[in-house]
Write a protein that holds these residues in place. Structure first.
Motif, PDB file in Angstrom:
ATOM      1  N   LEU A  19       0.969  -1.154   0.187  1.00 18.18           N
ATOM      2  CA  LEU A  19      -0.093   0.010  -0.035  1.00 18.18           C
ATOM      3  C   LEU A  19       0.972   1.164  -0.037  1.00 18.18           C
ATOM      4  O   LEU A  19       0.478   2.218  -0.813  1.00 18.18           O
ATOM      5  CB  LEU A  19      -0.840  -0.237   1.206  1.00 18.18           C
ATOM      6  N   GLU A  22       2.126   1.254  -3.745  1.00 20.75           N
ATOM      7  CA  GLU A  22       1.156   1.302  -5.077  1.00 20.75           C
ATOM      8  C   GLU A  22      -0.097   2.099  -4.605  1.00 20.75           C
ATOM      9  O   GLU A  22      -0.810   2.436  -5.473  1.00 20.75           O
ATOM     10  CB  GLU A  22       0.978  -0.111  -5.412  1.00 20.75           C
ATOM     11  N   GLY A  23      -0.329   2.560  -3.493  1.00 25.46           N
ATOM     12  CA  GLY A  23      -1.744   2.680  -2.855  1.00 25.46           C
ATOM     13  C   GLY A  23      -1.944   4.125  -2.494  1.00 25.46           C
ATOM     14  O   GLY A  23      -2.974   4.580  -1.520  1.00 25.46           O
ATOM     15  N   ARG A  26      -4.792   5.779  -4.784  1.00 26.80           N
ATOM     16  CA  ARG A  26      -5.921   5.130  -5.345  1.00 26.80           C
ATOM     17  C   ARG A  26      -6.261   3.795  -4.443  1.00 26.80           C
ATOM     18  O   ARG A  26      -5.083   3.544  -3.520  1.00 26.80           O
ATOM     19  CB  ARG A  26      -5.589   4.194  -6.593  1.00 26.80           C
ATOM     20  N   LEU A  27      -7.311   3.284  -4.474  1.00 27.23           N
ATOM     21  CA  LEU A  27      -7.709   1.979  -3.598  1.00 27.23           C
ATOM     22  C   LEU A  27      -6.977   0.787  -4.318  1.00 27.23           C
ATOM     23  O   LEU A  27      -7.147   0.721  -5.638  1.00 27.23           O
ATOM     24  CB  LEU A  27      -9.280   2.126  -3.671  1.00 27.23           C
ATOM     25  N   ILE A  28      -6.712  -0.155  -3.349  1.00 26.52           N
ATOM     26  CA  ILE A  28      -6.203  -1.342  -3.901  1.00 26.52           C
ATOM     27  C   ILE A  28      -7.033  -2.507  -3.384  1.00 26.52           C
ATOM     28  O   ILE A  28      -7.171  -2.683  -2.252  1.00 26.52           O
ATOM     29  CB  ILE A  28      -4.540  -1.580  -3.417  1.00 26.52           C
ATOM     30  N   ARG A  68      -6.273   1.591   1.147  1.00 23.20           N
ATOM     31  CA  ARG A  68      -5.135   2.593   1.259  1.00 23.20           C
ATOM     32  C   ARG A  68      -4.464   2.903   2.330  1.00 23.20           C
ATOM     33  O   ARG A  68      -5.538   3.015   3.502  1.00 23.20           O
ATOM     34  CB  ARG A  68      -5.615   3.706   0.231  1.00 23.20           C
TER      35      ARG A  68
END
Length: 109
Positions: A19, A22-23, A26-28, A68
């Motif tokens: 998270l 990458e998060g 945005r929502l993962i 996130r």
């Protein structure tokens, strides 16, 4: 001193690292976190719920939902992630007398 983490803590750390990378904006989905970080999909929702309850992660349910971090990655400590899963790691009971230790009644140890 050897520190060994449970699998749950290991999985929580992996998910939090993902998270953080990458998060941020945005929502993962849990399935993506599980696949990318090699965490069993059946365990991850429970682990993520612990991170949500600790206030480290926010969850958005439903289609297009996911997880996130609630803060910037630099503001989340490894200790916070571990304690969200394992509980408070700081010893509160004296190793000598089995009584509580704190700033007012410090222990000799």
């Amino acid at each position: 001193m050897r520190l060994e983490l449970t699998r749950r803590a290991d999985y929580a750390i992996r998910a939090t690292i993902f998270l953080a990378r990458e998060g941020r904006d945005r929502l993962i989905p849990v399935s993506v976190i599980a696949d990318e970080m090699k965490v069993p999909k059946r365990f991850l929702p429970q682990i993520m719920q612990d991170l949500v309850q600790a206030g480290l992660v926010e969850a958005t349910p439903g289609r297009g939902g996911g997880y996130r971090l609630t803060r910037t990655p630099g503001e989340v400590s490894l200790l916070e992630v571990i304690e969200a899963i394992e509980g408070d790691a700081r010893r509160r009971t004296c190793v000598l007398s089995s009584s509580d230790c704190d700033a007012i009644r410090p222990c000799s140890v």
